[in-house]
Design a protein around this motif. Structure first.
Motif, PDB file in Angstrom:
ATOM      1  N   LEU A 194     -12.834   5.454 -14.731  1.00  0.00           N
ATOM      2  CA  LEU A 194     -12.151   4.328 -15.366  1.00  0.00           C
ATOM      3  C   LEU A 194     -12.590   4.169 -16.812  1.00  0.00           C
ATOM      4  CD1 LEU A 194     -12.343   1.780 -12.414  1.00  0.00           C
ATOM      5  CD2 LEU A 194     -10.242   2.765 -13.356  1.00  0.00           C
ATOM      6  N   MET A 195     -13.904   4.265 -17.047  1.00  0.00           N
ATOM      7  CA  MET A 195     -14.425   4.105 -18.409  1.00  0.00           C
ATOM      8  C   MET A 195     -13.918   5.203 -19.335  1.00  0.00           C
ATOM      9  SD  MET A 195     -16.812   5.508 -20.686  1.00  0.00           S
ATOM     10  CE  MET A 195     -18.041   6.365 -19.710  1.00  0.00           C
ATOM     11  N   ILE A 196     -14.025   6.461 -18.902  1.00  0.00           N
ATOM     12  CA  ILE A 196     -13.691   7.572 -19.798  1.00  0.00           C
ATOM     13  C   ILE A 196     -12.194   7.610 -20.083  1.00  0.00           C
ATOM     14  CG2 ILE A 196     -13.204   9.508 -18.243  1.00  0.00           C
ATOM     15  CD1 ILE A 196     -15.771   9.596 -21.082  1.00  0.00           C
ATOM     16  N   THR A 197     -11.381   7.202 -19.118  1.00  0.00           N
ATOM     17  CA  THR A 197      -9.929   7.182 -19.327  1.00  0.00           C
ATOM     18  C   THR A 197      -9.528   6.046 -20.252  1.00  0.00           C
ATOM     19  OG1 THR A 197      -9.621   8.087 -17.097  1.00  0.00           O
ATOM     20  CG2 THR A 197      -7.695   7.135 -18.165  1.00  0.00           C
ATOM     21  N   ALA A 233      -3.073   6.142 -11.770  1.00  0.00           N
ATOM     22  CA  ALA A 233      -3.458   6.824 -10.529  1.00  0.00           C
ATOM     23  C   ALA A 233      -4.783   6.285 -10.002  1.00  0.00           C
ATOM     24  CB  ALA A 233      -3.562   8.333 -10.773  1.00  0.00           C
ATOM     25  N   LEU A 234      -5.726   6.004 -10.898  1.00  0.00           N
ATOM     26  CA  LEU A 234      -7.021   5.468 -10.462  1.00  0.00           C
ATOM     27  C   LEU A 234      -6.864   4.086  -9.830  1.00  0.00           C
ATOM     28  CD1 LEU A 234      -9.234   6.516 -13.515  1.00  0.00           C
ATOM     29  CD2 LEU A 234      -9.410   7.412 -11.189  1.00  0.00           C
ATOM     30  N   ILE A 235      -6.116   3.223 -10.507  1.00  0.00           N
ATOM     31  CA  ILE A 235      -5.951   1.851 -10.000  1.00  0.00           C
ATOM     32  C   ILE A 235      -5.171   1.857  -8.688  1.00  0.00           C
ATOM     33  CG2 ILE A 235      -4.941  -0.398 -10.492  1.00  0.00           C
ATOM     34  CD1 ILE A 235      -5.468   0.207 -13.477  1.00  0.00           C
ATOM     35  N   SER A 236      -4.061   2.617  -8.641  1.00  0.00           N
ATOM     36  CA  SER A 236      -3.270   2.660  -7.410  1.00  0.00           C
ATOM     37  C   SER A 236      -4.047   3.330  -6.280  1.00  0.00           C
ATOM     38  CB  SER A 236      -1.956   3.406  -7.661  1.00  0.00           C
ATOM     39  OG  SER A 236      -2.197   4.722  -8.130  1.00  0.00           O
ATOM     40  N   LEU A 277       1.252  13.188 -26.070  1.00  0.00           N
ATOM     41  CA  LEU A 277       1.305  13.767 -24.719  1.00  0.00           C
ATOM     42  C   LEU A 277       0.012  13.510 -23.961  1.00  0.00           C
ATOM     43  CD1 LEU A 277       2.826  15.470 -22.646  1.00  0.00           C
ATOM     44  CD2 LEU A 277       1.911  17.523 -23.762  1.00  0.00           C
ATOM     45  N   VAL A 278      -1.119  13.705 -24.633  1.00  0.00           N
ATOM     46  CA  VAL A 278      -2.416  13.431 -24.002  1.00  0.00           C
ATOM     47  C   VAL A 278      -2.537  11.944 -23.670  1.00  0.00           C
ATOM     48  CG1 VAL A 278      -4.906  13.398 -24.400  1.00  0.00           C
ATOM     49  CG2 VAL A 278      -3.570  15.406 -25.031  1.00  0.00           C
ATOM     50  N   GLY A 279      -2.023  11.090 -24.559  1.00  0.00           N
ATOM     51  CA  GLY A 279      -2.063   9.651 -24.286  1.00  0.00           C
ATOM     52  C   GLY A 279      -1.243   9.278 -23.065  1.00  0.00           C
ATOM     53  N   ILE A 280      -0.062   9.878 -22.915  1.00  0.00           N
ATOM     54  CA  ILE A 280       0.763   9.621 -21.728  1.00  0.00           C
ATOM     55  C   ILE A 280       0.028  10.078 -20.473  1.00  0.00           C
ATOM     56  CG2 ILE A 280       2.891  10.284 -20.542  1.00  0.00           C
ATOM     57  CD1 ILE A 280       4.193  10.432 -23.352  1.00  0.00           C
ATOM     58  N   ALA A 281      -0.606  11.260 -20.559  1.00  0.00           N
ATOM     59  CA  ALA A 281      -1.373  11.756 -19.409  1.00  0.00           C
ATOM     60  C   ALA A 281      -2.513  10.802 -19.063  1.00  0.00           C
ATOM     61  CB  ALA A 281      -1.924  13.149 -19.719  1.00  0.00           C
ATOM     62  N   ALA A 282      -3.194  10.269 -20.066  1.00  0.00           N
ATOM     63  CA  ALA A 282      -4.303   9.339 -19.810  1.00  0.00           C
ATOM     64  C   ALA A 282      -3.796   8.042 -19.190  1.00  0.00           C
ATOM     65  CB  ALA A 282      -5.057   9.057 -21.108  1.00  0.00           C
ATOM     66  N   MET A 283      -2.634   7.568 -19.639  1.00  0.00           N
ATOM     67  CA  MET A 283      -2.064   6.359 -19.036  1.00  0.00           C
ATOM     68  C   MET A 283      -1.715   6.596 -17.568  1.00  0.00           C
ATOM     69  SD  MET A 283       0.381   5.116 -22.179  1.00  0.00           S
ATOM     70  CE  MET A 283      -0.260   5.100 -23.854  1.00  0.00           C
ATOM     71  N   LEU A 284      -1.143   7.750 -17.262  1.00  0.00           N
ATOM     72  CA  LEU A 284      -0.842   8.069 -15.865  1.00  0.00           C
ATOM     73  C   LEU A 284      -2.127   8.189 -15.051  1.00  0.00           C
ATOM     74  CD1 LEU A 284       2.041  10.700 -16.231  1.00  0.00           C
ATOM     75  CD2 LEU A 284       2.222   8.302 -15.559  1.00  0.00           C
ATOM     76  N   MET A 285      -3.177   8.720 -15.677  1.00  0.00           N
ATOM     77  CA  MET A 285      -4.474   8.823 -14.995  1.00  0.00           C
ATOM     78  C   MET A 285      -4.998   7.435 -14.654  1.00  0.00           C
ATOM     79  SD  MET A 285      -7.020  10.827 -14.019  1.00  0.00           S
ATOM     80  CE  MET A 285      -8.807  10.858 -13.808  1.00  0.00           C
ATOM     81  N   LEU A 286      -4.873   6.514 -15.581  1.00  0.00           N
ATOM     82  CA  LEU A 286      -5.337   5.144 -15.330  1.00  0.00           C
ATOM     83  C   LEU A 286      -4.536   4.511 -14.201  1.00  0.00           C
ATOM     84  CD1 LEU A 286      -7.513   3.304 -16.564  1.00  0.00           C
ATOM     85  CD2 LEU A 286      -5.738   2.342 -18.044  1.00  0.00           C
ATOM     86  N   ARG A 317       0.834  -1.210   0.000  1.00  0.00           N
ATOM     87  CA  ARG A 317       0.000   0.000   0.000  1.00  0.00           C
ATOM     88  C   ARG A 317       0.870   1.262   0.000  1.00  0.00           C
ATOM     89  NH1 ARG A 317      -4.050  -2.847   3.067  1.00  0.00           N
ATOM     90  NH2 ARG A 317      -5.939  -2.963   1.789  1.00  0.00           N
ATOM     91  N   GLN A 318       1.962   1.213   0.688  1.00  0.00           N
ATOM     92  CA  GLN A 318       2.833   2.382   0.714  1.00  0.00           C
ATOM     93  C   GLN A 318       3.409   2.657  -0.669  1.00  0.00           C
ATOM     94  OE1 GLN A 318       6.055   2.089   3.496  1.00  0.00           O
ATOM     95  NE2 GLN A 318       6.637   4.240   3.293  1.00  0.00           N
ATOM     96  N   ARG A 319       3.813   1.581  -1.358  1.00  0.00           N
ATOM     97  CA  ARG A 319       4.343   1.777  -2.713  1.00  0.00           C
ATOM     98  C   ARG A 319       3.248   2.256  -3.663  1.00  0.00           C
ATOM     99  NH1 ARG A 319       7.450  -2.731  -1.105  1.00  0.00           N
ATOM    100  NH2 ARG A 319       5.934  -4.229  -1.945  1.00  0.00           N
ATOM    101  N   MET A 320       2.037   1.709  -3.494  1.00  0.00           N
ATOM    102  CA  MET A 320       0.927   2.163  -4.323  1.00  0.00           C
ATOM    103  C   MET A 320       0.574   3.627  -4.027  1.00  0.00           C
ATOM    104  SD  MET A 320      -0.175  -0.129  -6.486  1.00  0.00           S
ATOM    105  CE  MET A 320       1.580  -0.492  -6.740  1.00  0.00           C
ATOM    106  N   ALA A 321       0.702   4.019  -2.758  1.00  0.00           N
ATOM    107  CA  ALA A 321       0.430   5.413  -2.396  1.00  0.00           C
ATOM    108  C   ALA A 321       1.441   6.345  -3.058  1.00  0.00           C
ATOM    109  CB  ALA A 321       0.463   5.576  -0.878  1.00  0.00           C
ATOM    110  N   GLN A 322       2.714   5.942  -3.080  1.00  0.00           N
ATOM    111  CA  GLN A 322       3.727   6.756  -3.748  1.00  0.00           C
ATOM    112  C   GLN A 322       3.454   6.838  -5.246  1.00  0.00           C
ATOM    113  OE1 GLN A 322       7.322   4.748  -2.611  1.00  0.00           O
ATOM    114  NE2 GLN A 322       7.544   5.878  -0.681  1.00  0.00           N
ATOM    115  N   LEU A 323       3.101   5.701  -5.840  1.00  0.00           N
ATOM    116  CA  LEU A 323       2.766   5.699  -7.269  1.00  0.00           C
ATOM    117  C   LEU A 323       1.564   6.603  -7.538  1.00  0.00           C
ATOM    118  CD1 LEU A 323       3.182   4.477 -10.120  1.00  0.00           C
ATOM    119  CD2 LEU A 323       1.612   2.636  -9.441  1.00  0.00           C
ATOM    120  N   HIS A 324       0.555   6.524  -6.675  1.00  0.00           N
ATOM    121  CA  HIS A 324      -0.648   7.337  -6.838  1.00  0.00           C
ATOM    122  C   HIS A 324      -0.311   8.821  -6.763  1.00  0.00           C
ATOM    123  CE1 HIS A 324      -4.921   8.303  -6.572  1.00  0.00           C
ATOM    124  NE2 HIS A 324      -4.645   9.096  -5.543  1.00  0.00           N
TER     125      HIS A 324
END
Length: 506
Positions: free
Chosen positions: A200-203, A157-160, A146-155, A10-17
């Motif tokens: 999750l769906m929109i990302t 962040a949501l999962i973590s 760039l937008v695709g990279i941002a969307a991947m990071l968003m995904l 959880r700590q590692r996931m929190a840092q990733l988030h």
């Protein structure tokens, strides 16, 4: 029995988030806000062209197409391509576009009488739609990556975030006002859980819409020849390159007859757009494309079906191929765009999009609040994050409202008028960034949020002064688009003033 996740995980996931949310969080906020506005792109364009008359009745498509065909034959007979967008429930004018040896042209026809409606030059809601996936002033491919990279990071962040918060659903029902960091965390949890399936769906579907750009290897392997890839693109997007003209003039079959044939073939689905390549030539082709707001697979449609006709004989030449892969892609695309949505569903999409903006905004502010309370934090880093938060979370909404003000203030004959509306938006945003850099933080928040509220509240007054479609006039005429726009502006202004007062008290 499955063992619970350890504290280390959880700590590692929190840092990733935290870091995935921060690195491009400001860009994601802008993407979410403009994407939310895009759910009303047609309505925004209608408001930004107040010269359009209020058309309360739906004109039959065949009559509208007959008027459009007559106009194009009289005024664009030498063009190499015609596009006719027929009236629908959200926009009841006929849109005409053409291109040829003398350049490009467009016109709007009133379907009731066929007369041309002169309108001001503006990108309208299409600017927000394009901006949310390819930005502006940047090379298109670079911006989409760039937008695709941002969307991947968003995904990520949501999962973590789901993994990190072991009491996420319990915390959703808890909000402690006036508790500093605890309040921001409660707000972040609330916005996140409220619309988690939507986020999750929109990302994910946003990534799928441009998957052939991000991961082209599968497409190139499955369709190694350029002709095969072109066929695929044609089937998915109804984009058909025209054959070279033969130079031999040939009368065309009446377009309303082909419209009736297409609608009969689709058993009632209405035609939304008509494309004609090489009109009046022996190689002329007509593409009849169904309306995109009509439900298809599971009640959702991405790219609608189309039929291709020989314009001289009226013979059907080609139909959109239906395949599981195409239909699945269309389903995911339709979910992302929301074109299938009726008014309640579209408002639901918009409110969930606002929740996404709230999730991103509260997360960015929470990062600053937590770092400020830790000893030994980086003063420069925190200062920079605070100013970027202010310039984005408060400054970008100011710039968006400035875009609407410029639509009413710029002279109709201003050269490149639509581009100067956009330039003005970014100049206003730049001014908010400079303001954020030179003003004390709390004063900056109060002033920018207060300015956003004042601009929002003044916009209905400006609309009343500069057009004939003010609130009272629109209410009497039953022009609910303009009435609803003014009411939405007043509600948003009240929210901005409320946020500004909270900053004054904090």
């Amino acid at each position: 029995m499955i063992a619970p996740l350890g504290a280390g995980v959880r700590q590692r996931m929190a840092q990733l988030h935290r870091w995935t949310g921060l690195l491009l969080g400001w860009l994601l906020f802008v993407i979410f806000l403009t994407g939310t506005l895009s759910f009303f792109r047609q309505e925004i364009t209608l408001w930004m062209q107040p010269e359009r008359p209020l058309v309360s009745e739906m004109v039959p498509s065949a009559l509208a197409l007959e008027q459009a065909s007559g106009y194009l034959q009289r005024h664009a007979s030498e063009a190499s391509h015609w596009t006719v967008t027929l009236p629908n429930t959200r926009d009841r004018l006929v849109h005409l576009n053409w291109r040829g040896p003398h350049g490009q042209g467009q016109a709007y026809l009133n379907p009731l009488g066929g007369e041309v409606i002169p309108v001001r030059d503006t990108r309208g809601g299409d600017f927000f739609y394009r901006f949310h996936f390819q930005l502006h002033y940047l090379p298109v491919l670079f911006a989409r990556y760039l937008v695709g990279i941002a969307a991947m990071l968003m995904l990520l962040a949501l999962i973590s975030g789901v993994i990190t918060h072991k009491k996420i659903f319990k915390d959703f029902f808890t909000f402690r006002s006036g508790k500093g960091q605890r309040s921001w965390l409660d707000a972040h949890n609330g916005f996140s859980v409220l619309a988690l399936p939507f986020h999750l769906m929109i990302t994910y579907t946003g990534l799928v819409t441009l998957m052939m750009l991000y991961i082209p290897w599968g497409l190139n392997q499955a369709f190694p020849e350029p002709e095969q890839r072109q066929r695929l693109i044609s089937d998915v997007f109804a984009f058909l390159p025209a054959k070279p003209p033969s130079g031999e003039r040939t009368p065309m079959v009446a377009l309303p007859a082909l419209l009736a044939q297409a609608e009969a073939h689709w058993e009632g689905a209405k035609v939304g757009r008509v494309q004609v390549s090489n009109p009046g030539d022996r190689h002329a082709r007509v593409v009849m494309e169904a309306r995109s707001d009509q439900p298809d697979l599971l009640g959702i449609r991405g790219h609608p079906p189309f039929l291709v006709f020989d314009a001289g004989s009226g013979e059907p030449l080609r139909e959109k191929v239906s395949a599981p892969a195409y239909d699945t892609y269309g389903l995911l695309l339709g979910l992302h765009l929301g074109r299938f949505a009726d008014w309640p569903t579209r408002w639901l999409y918009a409110l969930l999009g606002v929740a996404g903006c709230g999730m991103l905004a509260s997360g960015l502010i929470l990062w600053s609040v937590k770092r400020r309370q830790k000893p030994g934090h980086s003063v420069v880093g925190l200062w920079l994050v605070d100013r970027l938060n202010l310039a984005t979370l408060a400054g970008f909404p100011v710039a968006v409202v400035a875009f609407f003000w410029l639509n009413r203030l710029l002279p109709a004959a201003w050269p490149e008028r639509s581009q100067w509306e956009i330039h003005g938006l970014f100049l206003a945003w730049l001014a908010m960034l400079i303001h954020a850099l030179i003003r004390p933080l709390h004063a900056g928040w109060r002033e920018q949020l207060g300015l956003a509220g004042a601009l929002l509240l003044g916009l209905p007054v400006l609309n009343m002064v500069t057009t004939e479609r003010g609130f009272a006039t629109s209410l009497v005429a039953g022009d609910w688009l303009f009435v609803g726009f003014d009411l939405a502006l007043i509600i948003l202004a009240a929210l901005m003033f409320r946020f500004a007062r909270q900053k004054r008290a904090s």
